[in-house]
Design an enzyme around this catalytic site. Structure first.
Site, PDB file in Angstrom:
ATOM      1  N   THR A   1       0.815  -1.219   0.000  1.00  0.00           N
ATOM      2  CA  THR A   1       0.000   0.000   0.000  1.00  0.00           C
ATOM      3  C   THR A   1       0.848   1.268   0.000  1.00  0.00           C
ATOM      4  O   THR A   1       0.474   2.270  -0.618  1.00  0.00           O
ATOM      5  CB  THR A   1      -0.918   0.005   1.243  1.00  0.00           C
ATOM      6  OG1 THR A   1      -1.784  -1.120   1.137  1.00  0.00           O
ATOM      7  CG2 THR A   1      -1.745   1.265   1.336  1.00  0.00           C
TER       8      THR A   1
ATOM      9  N   ASP B   1       1.290  -6.315  -4.705  1.00  0.00           N
ATOM     10  CA  ASP B   1       0.481  -6.375  -3.498  1.00  0.00           C
ATOM     11  C   ASP B   1       0.995  -7.602  -2.761  1.00  0.00           C
ATOM     12  O   ASP B   1       1.159  -8.673  -3.365  1.00  0.00           O
ATOM     13  CB  ASP B   1      -0.997  -6.565  -3.892  1.00  0.00           C
ATOM     14  CG  ASP B   1      -1.922  -6.487  -2.683  1.00  0.00           C
ATOM     15  OD1 ASP B   1      -1.702  -7.248  -1.728  1.00  0.00           O
ATOM     16  OD2 ASP B   1      -2.866  -5.677  -2.715  1.00  0.00           O
TER      17      ASP B   1
ATOM     18  N   THR C   1       1.490  -4.911   4.075  1.00  0.00           N
ATOM     19  CA  THR C   1       1.314  -5.394   5.451  1.00  0.00           C
ATOM     20  C   THR C   1       0.711  -6.803   5.516  1.00  0.00           C
ATOM     21  O   THR C   1       0.924  -7.520   6.485  1.00  0.00           O
ATOM     22  CB  THR C   1       0.399  -4.440   6.252  1.00  0.00           C
ATOM     23  OG1 THR C   1      -0.851  -4.320   5.568  1.00  0.00           O
ATOM     24  CG2 THR C   1       1.027  -3.082   6.424  1.00  0.00           C
TER      25      THR C   1
ATOM     26  N   THR D   1       2.428 -10.359  14.182  1.00  0.00           N
ATOM     27  CA  THR D   1       1.205 -10.777  13.512  1.00  0.00           C
ATOM     28  C   THR D   1       0.497  -9.504  13.077  1.00  0.00           C
ATOM     29  O   THR D   1       0.491  -8.520  13.828  1.00  0.00           O
ATOM     30  CB  THR D   1       0.291 -11.520  14.523  1.00  0.00           C
ATOM     31  OG1 THR D   1       0.986 -12.684  14.953  1.00  0.00           O
ATOM     32  CG2 THR D   1      -1.026 -11.925  13.926  1.00  0.00           C
TER      33      THR D   1
ATOM     34  N   GLN E   1      -4.496 -21.466  18.284  1.00  0.00           N
ATOM     35  CA  GLN E   1      -5.320 -20.414  17.676  1.00  0.00           C
ATOM     36  C   GLN E   1      -5.381 -19.182  18.581  1.00  0.00           C
ATOM     37  O   GLN E   1      -5.805 -18.119  18.156  1.00  0.00           O
ATOM     38  CB  GLN E   1      -6.750 -20.922  17.457  1.00  0.00           C
ATOM     39  CG  GLN E   1      -6.846 -22.020  16.440  1.00  0.00           C
ATOM     40  CD  GLN E   1      -8.236 -22.642  16.370  1.00  0.00           C
ATOM     41  OE1 GLN E   1      -9.226 -22.031  16.769  1.00  0.00           O
ATOM     42  NE2 GLN E   1      -8.303 -23.850  15.864  1.00  0.00           N
TER      43      GLN E   1
HETATM   44  N1  ASP Z   1      -2.844  -5.511   0.325  1.00  0.00           N
HETATM   45  C1  ASP Z   1      -1.748  -4.671   0.769  1.00  0.00           C
HETATM   46  C2  ASP Z   1      -0.488  -5.487   0.737  1.00  0.00           C
HETATM   47  O1  ASP Z   1      -0.257  -6.277   1.603  1.00  0.00           O
HETATM   48  C3  ASP Z   1      -2.029  -4.159   2.148  1.00  0.00           C
HETATM   49  C4  ASP Z   1      -0.954  -3.255   2.709  1.00  0.00           C
HETATM   50  O2  ASP Z   1       0.094  -3.026   2.199  1.00  0.00           O
HETATM   51  O3  ASP Z   1      -1.215  -2.708   3.797  1.00  0.00           O
HETATM   52  O4  ASP Z   1       0.302  -5.347  -0.175  1.00  0.00           O
END
Ligand code: ASP
Length: 347
Positions: free
Chosen positions: A19, A63, A95, A171, A283
């Site tokens: 992102t 992504d 992320t 996490t 979990q």
């Molecule tokens: N979908 C994005 C990714 O993981 C989410 C992000 O970067 O926050 O590339």
């Protein structure tokens, strides 16, 4: 590669996508990654840091939902190739799978004695309220931070929203708040407020010796199997009987418990006899697996299932892939799974 400025410590930024570098497509209204050159335009502050900064963009930027072991290998190789030229490395990454990549790299980079700081953002860098600027600027400062000529954090870490975590303990817990990451079992390695306060006692200096070696053998014949009430016997048995399956991360309840249906243990026993390795991971984000504590986990222990103790699922599945890739005897793989390799599991 682009040279941004030249002075003092040298940092290599490796941009994989995520992102932080995304732009909205005016037609589809969806976000997709752009080239890093444009991010530099968005963060002129990078020039002010006074470090010697180069950047490399993976082509195409992705992504991180599309992350693969091949890209982990490319990251490890890029760090190895550039290791002697830089004091620290910053990886820009989405992320969604950052915790998996951080875990995989923590096993693959042996004898690491320089910082590898991963970061990204929840809002693209071009958006006014972006969290990306602070994340990237502080990540660079941490990657460059030294004491007595030595790196302060010679580990693979995730820096996000004022907190520095050991990468293989993280996490992703939130897709909305700026503080996207947490570490349930290990304290922050630093907190960035007015000053960056390092938690020196918790930083791993033990492995920081020798020459960096990258170990890029990965075996993807693994699966994560989450247990839930009503789990279907046919599917469970069919998965464990899959040809070529070598490793299973069993996501159990609470302190490592599973239903005591005889067919579950039978399927696990049969797969174990066929050479499949099982690791029991809870979990529950807090607490840890204690096999044999309840009757509902005793049989797992007897079947030779390895306790994942306080490991995260992300660190467990990548550890399984890494160890299976080493072509070791089964008993040795199990022994390594149970013990601490890169700070990912309680000693
Ligand atoms: N979908 C994005 C990714 O993981 C989410 C992000 O970067 O926050 O590339």
């Amino acid at each position: 590669m682009n040279n941004l400025s030249s002075n003092q410590q040298s940092i290599l930024i490796i941009y994989t996508g995520g992102t932080i570098g995304m732009r909205e497509d005016p037609k589809t209204k969806t976000l997709s990654p752009m080239k890093f050159g444009l991010i530099q335009e968005e963060i002129p502050e990078l020039y002010k840091l006074g470090f010697y900064i180069h950047s490399v963009t993976f082509n195409p930027p992705i992504d991180s939902a599309n992350m693969t072991p091949e890209i982990w290998i490319k990251l490890a190789t890029t760090i190895k190739t550039n290791y002697s030229h830089y004091d620290g490395f910053v990886i820009l990454h989405g992320t969604d799978t950052m915790a998996y990549t951080a875990s995989a790299l923590s096993y693959m980079l042996e004898n690491l004695d320089k910082p590898v700081i991963m970061t990204g953002s929840q809002l693209p860098i071009g958006i006014l309220r972006t969290d990306g600027k602070e994340n990237i600027i502080t990540a660079i400062q941490i990657a460059a931070a030294q004491k007595n000529g030595k790196a302060i954090v010679p580990e693979v870490c995730i820096y996000f929203s004022s907190q520095l975590f050991r990468g293989n303990r993280t996490t992703k817990e939130d897709s909305q708040q700026f503080s996207a990451f947490t570490s349930h079992h290990y304290p922050q390695l630093a907190i960035a407020g007015v000053d960056i306060k390092f938690n020196y006692d918790k930083i791993n200096y033990a492995r920081s010796k020798g020459i960096l070696n990258i170990n890029t053998s990965i075996d993807d014949n693994v699966i994560i199997l989450k247990i839930f009430p009503g789990i279907n016997r046919r599917y469970f048995e069919a998965i464990l009987a899959l040809p070529g399956l070598k490793g299973v991360i069993l996501e159990s309840y609470g302190s490592g418990n599973m239903p005591t249906y005889p067919w579950i243990f039978e399927a696990i026993r049969e797969a174990t006899l066929a050479g499949v390795i099982f690791m029991n991971v809870s979990q529950c984000p807090g607490g840890q697996v204690k096999m044999g504590y309840y009757e509902t986990s005793r049989e797992l222990q007897e079947a030779g299932v390895v306790s994942g103790k306080d490991i995260t699922v992300e660190a467990a599945v990548t550890k399984m892939m890494f160890l299976l890739g080493q072509q070791l005897p089964l008993a040795e793989i199990k022994a390594y799974l149970a013990q601490n390799m890169s700070g990912e599991i309680e000693d």
